[in-house]
Design a protein around this motif. Structure first.
Motif, PDB file in Angstrom:
ATOM      1  N   ARG A  91      37.815  47.428  40.276  1.00 40.42           N
ATOM      2  CA  ARG A  91      36.803  46.760  39.465  1.00 40.42           C
ATOM      3  C   ARG A  91      37.349  45.466  38.858  1.00 40.42           C
ATOM      4  O   ARG A  91      36.665  44.453  38.808  1.00 40.42           O
ATOM      5  N   ASP A  92      38.620  45.499  38.417  1.00 40.45           N
ATOM      6  CA  ASP A  92      39.217  44.299  37.836  1.00 40.45           C
ATOM      7  C   ASP A  92      39.445  43.223  38.896  1.00 40.45           C
ATOM      8  O   ASP A  92      39.243  42.030  38.635  1.00 40.45           O
ATOM      9  N   HIS A  93      39.863  43.647  40.077  1.00 40.08           N
ATOM     10  CA  HIS A  93      40.087  42.678  41.150  1.00 40.08           C
ATOM     11  C   HIS A  93      38.785  42.003  41.571  1.00 40.08           C
ATOM     12  O   HIS A  93      38.724  40.784  41.765  1.00 40.08           O
ATOM     13  N   ILE A  94      37.702  42.785  41.667  1.00 42.13           N
ATOM     14  CA  ILE A  94      36.422  42.224  42.076  1.00 42.13           C
ATOM     15  C   ILE A  94      35.897  41.233  41.042  1.00 42.13           C
ATOM     16  O   ILE A  94      35.452  40.126  41.383  1.00 42.13           O
ATOM     17  N   GLU A  95      35.957  41.596  39.764  1.00 37.79           N
ATOM     18  CA  GLU A  95      35.458  40.687  38.728  1.00 37.79           C
ATOM     19  C   GLU A  95      36.296  39.407  38.662  1.00 37.79           C
ATOM     20  O   GLU A  95      35.771  38.313  38.488  1.00 37.79           O
ATOM     21  N   ASP A  96      37.608  39.564  38.809  1.00 38.42           N
ATOM     22  CA  ASP A  96      38.470  38.379  38.803  1.00 38.42           C
ATOM     23  C   ASP A  96      38.189  37.495  40.003  1.00 38.42           C
ATOM     24  O   ASP A  96      38.139  36.265  39.892  1.00 38.42           O
ATOM     25  N   TYR A  97      37.970  38.127  41.155  1.00 41.83           N
ATOM     26  CA  TYR A  97      37.672  37.361  42.374  1.00 41.83           C
ATOM     27  C   TYR A  97      36.368  36.588  42.223  1.00 41.83           C
ATOM     28  O   TYR A  97      36.286  35.415  42.566  1.00 41.83           O
ATOM     29  N   LEU A  98      35.331  37.243  41.704  1.00 43.53           N
ATOM     30  CA  LEU A  98      34.039  36.588  41.548  1.00 43.53           C
ATOM     31  C   LEU A  98      34.103  35.428  40.559  1.00 43.53           C
ATOM     32  O   LEU A  98      33.420  34.416  40.728  1.00 43.53           O
ATOM     33  N   LYS A  99      34.921  35.548  39.544  1.00 44.37           N
ATOM     34  CA  LYS A  99      35.067  34.457  38.578  1.00 44.37           C
ATOM     35  C   LYS A  99      35.685  33.225  39.234  1.00 44.37           C
ATOM     36  O   LYS A  99      35.386  32.092  38.850  1.00 44.37           O
ATOM     37  N   ARG A 100      36.560  33.454  40.218  1.00 42.01           N
ATOM     38  CA  ARG A 100      37.243  32.333  40.880  1.00 42.01           C
ATOM     39  C   ARG A 100      36.421  31.725  42.019  1.00 42.01           C
ATOM     40  O   ARG A 100      36.773  30.677  42.535  1.00 42.01           O
ATOM     41  N   CYS A 101      35.335  32.407  42.408  1.00 44.22           N
ATOM     42  CA  CYS A 101      34.489  31.906  43.496  1.00 44.22           C
ATOM     43  C   CYS A 101      33.601  30.765  43.010  1.00 44.22           C
ATOM     44  O   CYS A 101      33.324  30.633  41.818  1.00 44.22           O
ATOM     45  N   SER A 102      33.123  29.964  43.944  1.00 49.28           N
ATOM     46  CA  SER A 102      32.113  28.968  43.618  1.00 49.28           C
ATOM     47  C   SER A 102      30.800  29.674  43.309  1.00 49.28           C
ATOM     48  O   SER A 102      30.607  30.854  43.646  1.00 49.28           O
ATOM     49  N   LYS A 103      29.882  28.957  42.673  1.00 51.79           N
ATOM     50  CA  LYS A 103      28.587  29.543  42.318  1.00 51.79           C
ATOM     51  C   LYS A 103      27.853  30.020  43.563  1.00 51.79           C
ATOM     52  O   LYS A 103      27.257  31.101  43.571  1.00 51.79           O
ATOM     53  N   ARG A 104      27.893  29.223  44.627  1.00 53.67           N
ATOM     54  CA  ARG A 104      27.201  29.590  45.867  1.00 53.67           C
ATOM     55  C   ARG A 104      27.793  30.860  46.480  1.00 53.67           C
ATOM     56  O   ARG A 104      27.075  31.764  46.888  1.00 53.67           O
ATOM     57  N   THR A 105      29.130  30.931  46.542  1.00 58.01           N
ATOM     58  CA  THR A 105      29.784  32.114  47.113  1.00 58.01           C
ATOM     59  C   THR A 105      29.525  33.332  46.253  1.00 58.01           C
ATOM     60  O   THR A 105      29.284  34.437  46.763  1.00 58.01           O
ATOM     61  N   ARG A 106      29.579  33.148  44.944  1.00 56.77           N
ATOM     62  CA  ARG A 106      29.332  34.268  44.036  1.00 56.77           C
ATOM     63  C   ARG A 106      27.924  34.822  44.225  1.00 56.77           C
ATOM     64  O   ARG A 106      27.723  36.038  44.250  1.00 56.77           O
ATOM     65  N   GLY A 107      26.953  33.945  44.378  1.00 60.96           N
ATOM     66  CA  GLY A 107      25.582  34.394  44.589  1.00 60.96           C
ATOM     67  C   GLY A 107      25.411  35.143  45.901  1.00 60.96           C
ATOM     68  O   GLY A 107      24.589  36.056  46.006  1.00 60.96           O
ATOM     69  N   THR A 108      26.198  34.764  46.922  1.00 59.99           N
ATOM     70  CA  THR A 108      26.079  35.402  48.242  1.00 59.99           C
ATOM     71  C   THR A 108      26.797  36.745  48.292  1.00 59.99           C
ATOM     72  O   THR A 108      26.301  37.695  48.907  1.00 59.99           O
ATOM     73  N   TYR A 109      27.948  36.845  47.640  1.00 62.21           N
ATOM     74  CA  TYR A 109      28.806  38.018  47.785  1.00 62.21           C
ATOM     75  C   TYR A 109      28.690  39.046  46.661  1.00 62.21           C
ATOM     76  O   TYR A 109      29.122  40.196  46.820  1.00 62.21           O
ATOM     77  N   ALA A 110      28.135  38.664  45.510  1.00 65.14           N
ATOM     78  CA  ALA A 110      28.210  39.531  44.332  1.00 65.14           C
ATOM     79  C   ALA A 110      27.571  40.897  44.568  1.00 65.14           C
ATOM     80  O   ALA A 110      28.136  41.926  44.173  1.00 65.14           O
ATOM     81  N   THR A 111      26.399  40.931  45.191  1.00 67.26           N
ATOM     82  CA  THR A 111      25.694  42.207  45.371  1.00 67.26           C
ATOM     83  C   THR A 111      26.530  43.188  46.188  1.00 67.26           C
ATOM     84  O   THR A 111      26.695  44.358  45.804  1.00 67.26           O
ATOM     85  N   ALA A 112      27.080  42.733  47.309  1.00 68.28           N
ATOM     86  CA  ALA A 112      27.867  43.620  48.162  1.00 68.28           C
ATOM     87  C   ALA A 112      29.129  44.108  47.444  1.00 68.28           C
ATOM     88  O   ALA A 112      29.485  45.292  47.517  1.00 68.28           O
TER      89      ALA A 112
END
Length: 425
Positions: free
Chosen positions: A51-72
């Protein structure tokens, strides 16, 4: 004096050679987590929780990537209950998890385990979890598509494609990227690379006919709750070929009236200029100043170059535009024009249509320059469309004057007069 031999070095194989029971016993005595103690003994950092790795990864992603990958990725973190491949009514309910006990449902159920509280490792980031998430993502997208298309049918709108392969592709892509970010904790292996991405169904999008574009402009200008705003958005899209994001992120500082240029930043935030009519720039600035106030006025001391250009009215005040207005506009087109409904017309069709006009009338290099696509090969560097040539084509196509085109002869004559020369010299 008694000497003691140096202790043997600890194995560097991820700790597997260390006695698990001994480490567990020592960890209980010390009040520590066994995994953290193992990492300390090996002199390496403990792997984070998923859970910590996923949240940290999403914070480092661009807005576009975060919107595409967050749900999965959040489905991987929280898990998903059993999802079947059937479309019976109980299984189309909230969450799309299987609620039917028929044989077909029971035999096709797939679930995703909740990994949030596990440590990142080759065991948690394994191929089986990638396959499960890919299947579940596609099935849930198919079920959601069925429900959405029922609502669209009630509104008189045509059905959208709902095969779910786009959701499956996003899920595999998300895990490939996430697992790549965690290779130091998985032995350098990315098991998501072993799962192929599905091929999406080809998207058929035709350019509008010229008469359809005229009709679209007319309908836009006379309907809705803010026709002036909608018409300005449409004219801006026609003139620049902007993507959706380039509408609601446009700022006053991107408008250059002296050069008749708008600096677009609708993809990867790269500055890409577009030649436009002076009338359009004046309308954009007037709209921004009227609804955004002094912060949008370049002559005011309160001017902010990052102030938005587009604003929509509410009962209380004007607010900056969001992407929801683009969705509203597309929905209005589809409700009011039968052919727009059949084509599922959206804002991107404007860009596609104008590019087709340029390719037909001037050549493919003009289309490429208008779309601001990157060069694909060395050959693309030959016969390119320059910015000046694009300005000439757009000024001819949309019937406006541009200083790069229509001011050239005046500048030439001014230069000759300054040098004391005439046209005959």
């Amino acid at each position: 004096m008694t000497t003691h031999p140096d202790p043997a070095p600890l194995p560097a194989d991820g700790g597997r050679a260390l006695d698990d029971e001994a480490i567990a016993l020592l960890a209980r005595q010390l009040g520590q987590d066994p995994a953290e103690l193992r990492a300390q003994l090996l002199g390496t950092a403990a792997a984070p929780l998923v859970r910590d790795h996923i949240e940290d990864y999403l914070k480092r992603c661009s807005k576009r990537t975060r919107g595409t990958y967050a749900t999965a990725l959040r489905r991987l973190r929280d898990g998903v209950g059993a999802v079947c491949d059937q479309t019976c009514e109980p299984c189309l309910g909230a969450g799309f998890t299987c609620r039917c006990n028929c044989a077909a449902c029971r035999s096709s159920r797939v679930s995703v385990p909740a990994l949030g509280d596990q440590r990142v490792s080759a065991a948690s980031y394994c191929k089986a979890n990638v396959l499960a998430l890919a299947v579940v993502s596609r099935r849930m997208a198919v079920k959601k598509g069925i429900v959405d298309n029922r609502r669209r049918a009630n509104r008189g709108q045509v059905a959208k494609n709902g095969d779910g392969y786009g959701a499956e592709e996003n899920a595999v892509g998300a895990l490939r990227s996430l697992f790549k970010d965690a290779k130091q904790h998985t032995g350098g292996v990315n098991h998501a690379e072993d799962v192929p991405k599905p091929r999406r169904t080809g998207k058929e999008r035709r350019p509008m006919h010229a008469f359809e574009l005229v009709e679209l402009h007319y309908v836009t200008s006379i309907g809705g709750n803010d026709p002036d705003l909608d018409t300005l958005i449409l004219d801006y899209g026609i003139a620049t070929g902007s993507r959706r994001e380039g509408v609601y992120t446009l700022t006053v500082g991107q408008l250059h009236r002296d050069r008749q240029v708008i600096d677009l930043r609708d993809k990867y935030k790269r500055k890409q200029p577009a030649p436009v009519a002076l009338d359009l720039l004046d309308r954009l600035l007037a709209h921004a100043k009227e609804r955004g106030g002094r912060q949008c006025d370049p002559e005011s001391r309160y001017f902010r170059p990052d102030a938005p250009v587009f604003w929509y009215r509410t009962k209380a005040r004007c607010r900056p535009l969001t992407e929801r207005r683009i969705d509203y506009l597309s929905g209005r087109w589809q409700r009011e024009l039968a052919w727009a409904n059949a084509e599922q017309l959206g804002f991107h069709h404007i860009r596609h249509t104008m590019a087709a006009f340029l390719a037909t009338m001037y050549g493919p290099q003009f289309k490429k320059r208008y779309l601001r696509h990157a060069d694909g090969s060395v050959t693309d560097g030959y016969g390119v469309c320059t910015f000046e040539e694009l300005a000439r084509a757009m000024s001819d196509l949309l019937d406006f004057e541009h200083p790069l085109v229509h001011g050239v002869d005046d500048r030439r004559k001014q230069t000759l007069r300054r040098l004391g020369m005439s046209d005959d010299d």
